[in-house]
Design a protein around this motif. Structure first.
Motif, PDB file in Angstrom:
ATOM      1  N   UNK B 111       0.832  -1.206   0.000  1.00 56.84           N
ATOM      2  CA  UNK B 111       0.000   0.000   0.000  1.00 56.84           C
ATOM      3  C   UNK B 111       0.869   1.260   0.000  1.00 56.84           C
ATOM      4  N   UNK B 112       1.893   1.252   0.844  1.00 58.47           N
ATOM      5  CA  UNK B 112       2.763   2.434   0.936  1.00 58.47           C
ATOM      6  C   UNK B 112       3.531   2.651  -0.375  1.00 58.47           C
ATOM      7  N   UNK B 113       4.048   1.556  -0.932  1.00 58.26           N
ATOM      8  CA  UNK B 113       4.796   1.674  -2.196  1.00 58.26           C
ATOM      9  C   UNK B 113       3.871   2.103  -3.328  1.00 58.26           C
ATOM     10  N   UNK B 114       2.671   1.515  -3.370  1.00 63.57           N
ATOM     11  CA  UNK B 114       1.713   1.870  -4.429  1.00 63.57           C
ATOM     12  C   UNK B 114       1.303   3.334  -4.297  1.00 63.57           C
ATOM     13  N   UNK B 139       8.778  -1.560 -13.148  1.00 61.98           N
ATOM     14  CA  UNK B 139      10.233  -1.433 -13.191  1.00 61.98           C
ATOM     15  C   UNK B 139      10.846  -1.520 -11.799  1.00 61.98           C
ATOM     16  N   UNK B 140      10.223  -0.831 -10.843  1.00 65.26           N
ATOM     17  CA  UNK B 140      10.733  -0.857  -9.470  1.00 65.26           C
ATOM     18  C   UNK B 140      10.670  -2.280  -8.906  1.00 65.26           C
ATOM     19  N   UNK B 141       9.535  -2.934  -9.148  1.00 62.79           N
ATOM     20  CA  UNK B 141       9.373  -4.314  -8.659  1.00 62.79           C
ATOM     21  C   UNK B 141      10.407  -5.243  -9.269  1.00 62.79           C
ATOM     22  N   UNK B 142      10.605  -5.132 -10.582  1.00 65.86           N
ATOM     23  CA  UNK B 142      11.584  -5.991 -11.265  1.00 65.86           C
ATOM     24  C   UNK B 142      12.986  -5.748 -10.725  1.00 65.86           C
ATOM     25  N   UNK B 143      13.293  -4.472 -10.526  1.00 66.20           N
ATOM     26  CA  UNK B 143      14.630  -4.111 -10.039  1.00 66.20           C
ATOM     27  C   UNK B 143      14.885  -4.717  -8.655  1.00 66.20           C
ATOM     28  N   UNK B 144      13.910  -4.542  -7.774  1.00 60.71           N
ATOM     29  CA  UNK B 144      14.077  -5.055  -6.402  1.00 60.71           C
ATOM     30  C   UNK B 144      14.157  -6.584  -6.397  1.00 60.71           C
ATOM     31  N   UNK B 145      13.224  -7.231  -7.105  1.00 63.06           N
ATOM     32  CA  UNK B 145      13.181  -8.702  -7.022  1.00 63.06           C
ATOM     33  C   UNK B 145      14.383  -9.362  -7.677  1.00 63.06           C
ATOM     34  N   UNK B 412      -1.561  -1.852  -7.071  1.00 63.71           N
ATOM     35  CA  UNK B 412      -1.105  -2.986  -6.240  1.00 63.71           C
ATOM     36  C   UNK B 412      -0.652  -4.133  -7.160  1.00 63.71           C
ATOM     37  N   UNK B 413      -1.439  -4.354  -8.214  1.00 63.53           N
ATOM     38  CA  UNK B 413      -1.135  -5.478  -9.116  1.00 63.53           C
ATOM     39  C   UNK B 413       0.154  -5.239  -9.900  1.00 63.53           C
ATOM     40  N   UNK B 414       0.318  -4.030 -10.446  1.00 67.09           N
ATOM     41  CA  UNK B 414       1.505  -3.749 -11.277  1.00 67.09           C
ATOM     42  C   UNK B 414       2.782  -3.901 -10.453  1.00 67.09           C
ATOM     43  N   UNK B 415       2.712  -3.422  -9.221  1.00 68.05           N
ATOM     44  CA  UNK B 415       3.874  -3.544  -8.341  1.00 68.05           C
ATOM     45  C   UNK B 415       4.159  -5.026  -8.052  1.00 68.05           C
ATOM     46  N   UNK B 416       3.089  -5.782  -7.840  1.00 62.22           N
ATOM     47  CA  UNK B 416       3.248  -7.205  -7.515  1.00 62.22           C
ATOM     48  C   UNK B 416       3.812  -7.999  -8.698  1.00 62.22           C
ATOM     49  N   UNK B 417       3.488  -7.577  -9.928  1.00 57.98           N
ATOM     50  CA  UNK B 417       4.041  -8.296 -11.091  1.00 57.98           C
ATOM     51  C   UNK B 417       5.561  -8.247 -11.031  1.00 57.98           C
ATOM     52  N   UNK B 418       6.085  -7.032 -10.878  1.00 56.81           N
ATOM     53  CA  UNK B 418       7.536  -6.874 -10.863  1.00 56.81           C
ATOM     54  C   UNK B 418       8.168  -7.637  -9.709  1.00 56.81           C
ATOM     55  N   UNK B 419       7.526  -7.582  -8.539  1.00 52.02           N
ATOM     56  CA  UNK B 419       8.116  -8.209  -7.358  1.00 52.02           C
ATOM     57  C   UNK B 419       8.040  -9.736  -7.380  1.00 52.02           C
ATOM     58  N   UNK B 420       7.203 -10.300  -8.259  1.00 51.83           N
ATOM     59  CA  UNK B 420       7.111 -11.764  -8.326  1.00 51.83           C
ATOM     60  C   UNK B 420       7.814 -12.335  -9.555  1.00 51.83           C
TER      61      UNK B 420
END
Lengths: 63, 465
Positions: B111-114, B139-145, B412-420
């Motif tokens: 929630x905070x990141x989104x 992009x942020x999610x992909x970078x972190x994961x 929430x979903x877009x962030x989760x795509x990158x992080x998974x």
């Protein structure tokens, strides 16, 4: 009247179909889909045949 | 076979009640949450109020001081919104078997990141620096994961499909039912042409390259119908090997991520209108979440990038009509037909599968029903208003707050795509599946482009106006 018994994968100990188990076994599944989705129905992985099958399938290795 | 039946009978398992799915499938929970929010919004609207207080969203800003001011003024609303989402998604997650005590801490971070990404997208220089929220989230999610790694405690909150399906149900509230009825048949025709061609190309290329027919069918459906969901539906229906399903999943994810960046970029270079670009993305993207990231990105160009006509929401609307109505809805039919062929024509696997027409409904992506019901409800509410009154009263008090909810859910979903998404998992894709699928991708993208920009372009342009 009780529902009929199923001689099918759903009752087999080799059949892995818990959503969390499936998402761990199939990397990437939760990235753009989900093991909790309706489209999966109750499909799962047969640990004997190493196949992804429907829960209504049957085979001689049932246990 | 008699032995099997006897053994099974001894283990005596009862057939699950179909009603159980209402609470153990995320499609249904997306419906309960999405329609629940719409019901509350409509009830308040009918009483002369609005849900807009809690449907808080960042406003345009120029300096960081503006952000601080917005947070000070609306802090309680952001906190209340967090509670609302936590309760809604938390109950759903708990029903799905995810411990709420593990879901909530993860969701707080999401929630905070989104929220931060949502704010960034409203910066008045965001378009200048290509900081479209879906791309930044991804992009942020992909970078972190793929560099730091994602801590395990975050996993329970990364439910891409749960968020995206809830967002799609909410999206129904901003699409009049008459529009769905008007555009649906065209979307179905266009999607059918591309789906059949793409499936055929991938399937025959794969078989020609010596791949198993079950893998060929799983790859074909992943590319032609609904991405990873299509691949698992057909993989199960035809009894594909576990590693074949894994390969199909990796290929779909790989190309879907590539297309999130490529399709909006090419459409922007060609100055396609938002409606046409949305239709093309809907025809040629492989997954709902990925396609919505691309379509929302493109919608954000309208009014910010010179030469791009159409209203911002048209890209997402055209995408959804094409992908959800034109492609997703038919996955049960694909699974049933291919299971019939596999049982009757293909090499035996040692497992006997039953092809049942009931699978068409079992595998139907139920959230589509929520999307249509949401559209019907808001259409009904809006019936008593002429267009100026609709813009003045219904939009600000009812439709806009629901759009804000939808944007949150999508983020929430877009962030989760990158992080998974783990790029290293793509290494397991073999050369032959990659070649077969890539040939299908090229046919899909070109055919989708021609149909969207040449054959049905007037239709999709009109949708954008």
């Amino acid at each position: 009247m009780s529902p009929p018994a199923l001689p099918a994968c759903l009752a087999c100990k080799h059949f892995k179909h818990a959503p969390a188990e499936l998402e761990a076994a199939l990397p990437g599944l939760s990235s753009l889909s989900s093991a909790y989705a309706a489209v999966r129905a109750d499909d799962g992985i047969c640990a004997v045949h190493q196949r992804y099958v429907t829960s209504t399938s049957v085979c001689p290795a049932f246990a | 076979m008699a032995e099997i039946a006897q053994t099974a009978a001894s283990r005596s398992i009862a057939r699950r009640s179909p009603w159980g799915d209402l609470f153990r499938k995320e499609d249904w929970w997306a419906i309960w949450i999405g329609l629940g929010l719409i019901a509350v919004a409509v009830a308040l609207f009918a009483g002369g109020g609005s849900i807009k207080w809690i449907a808080v969203a960042p406003q345009k800003w120029s300096h960081l001081a503006d952000v601080t001011l917005q947070l000070k003024q609306h802090g309680p609303q952001y906190a209340a919104l967090f509670v609302l989402w936590s309760v809604s998604f938390g109950i759903g997650a708990a029903a799905l078997g995810i411990k709420i005590s593990r879901f909530l801490p993860a969701f707080l971070l999401i929630y905070l990141a989104a929220g931060s990404i949502y704010f960034l997208g409203l910066w008045d220089q965001a378009a200048h620096y290509n900081l479209e929220p879906p791309l930044v989230a991804l992009g942020l999610g992909l970078l972190v994961s793929n560099t730091l790694g994602v801590p395990r405690w975050l996993d329970p909150g990364l439910r891409v499909e749960f968020y995206i399906k809830t967002g799609i149900v909410l999206l129904g509230a901003s699409l009049p039912l008459t529009l769905i009825a008007w555009a649906g048949p065209v979307a179905i025709v266009q999607a059918a042409i591309v789906s059949l061609a793409t499936f055929g190309v991938i399937y025959f290329a794969a078989v020609r390259l010596g791949l198993d027919r079950r893998l060929a069918a799983t790859l074909g459906t992943g590319g032609a119908v609904c991405g990873v969901s299509g691949a698992i539906a057909v993989g199960g229906a035809v009894g594909a090997k576990k590693e074949e399903v894994s390969v199909a999943i990796s290929l779909v994810v790989f190309w879907a991520i590539v297309m999130i960046f490529v399709l909006p970029l090419v459409a922007r270079a060609l100055s396609l209108s938002t409606g046409v670009a949305g239709a093309w993305i809907g025809t040629s993207e492989f997954a709902d979440a990925a396609g919505l990231a691309a379509a929302q990105t493109y919608g954000g160009y309208a009014g910010n990038v010179a030469g791009i006509a159409g209203n911002p929401d048209a890209a997402v609307s055209a995408f959804t009509l094409m992908k959800v109505i034109g492609r997703d809805m038919w996955i049960g039919v694909w699974a049933f037909v291919l299971s019939l062929i596999a049982t009757a024509r293909w090499e035996r696997t040692g497992i006997q599968s039953k092809s049942r027409a009931a699978e068409i409904w079992n595998r139907f992506p139920k959230f589509v029903l929520g999307f249509i019901v949401a559209s019907a409800v808001v259409t009904l509410v809006a019936r008593g208003f002429d267009y100026p009154a609709y813009k003045k009263e219904v939009v600000p008090a009812l439709v806009a707050p629901l759009q804000a909810f939808r944007t949150w859910a999508f983020t929430f979903a877009f962030l989760s795509i990158g992080l998974t998404t783990r790029i290293r998992e793509f290494a397991s894709i073999g050369a032959r599946p990659l070649v077969a699928f890539t040939i299908g991708v090229l046919v899909n993208v070109v055919l989708g482009f021609v149909l969207s920009t040449q054959v049905f372009n007037e239709f999709w342009n009109r949708l954008g106006q």
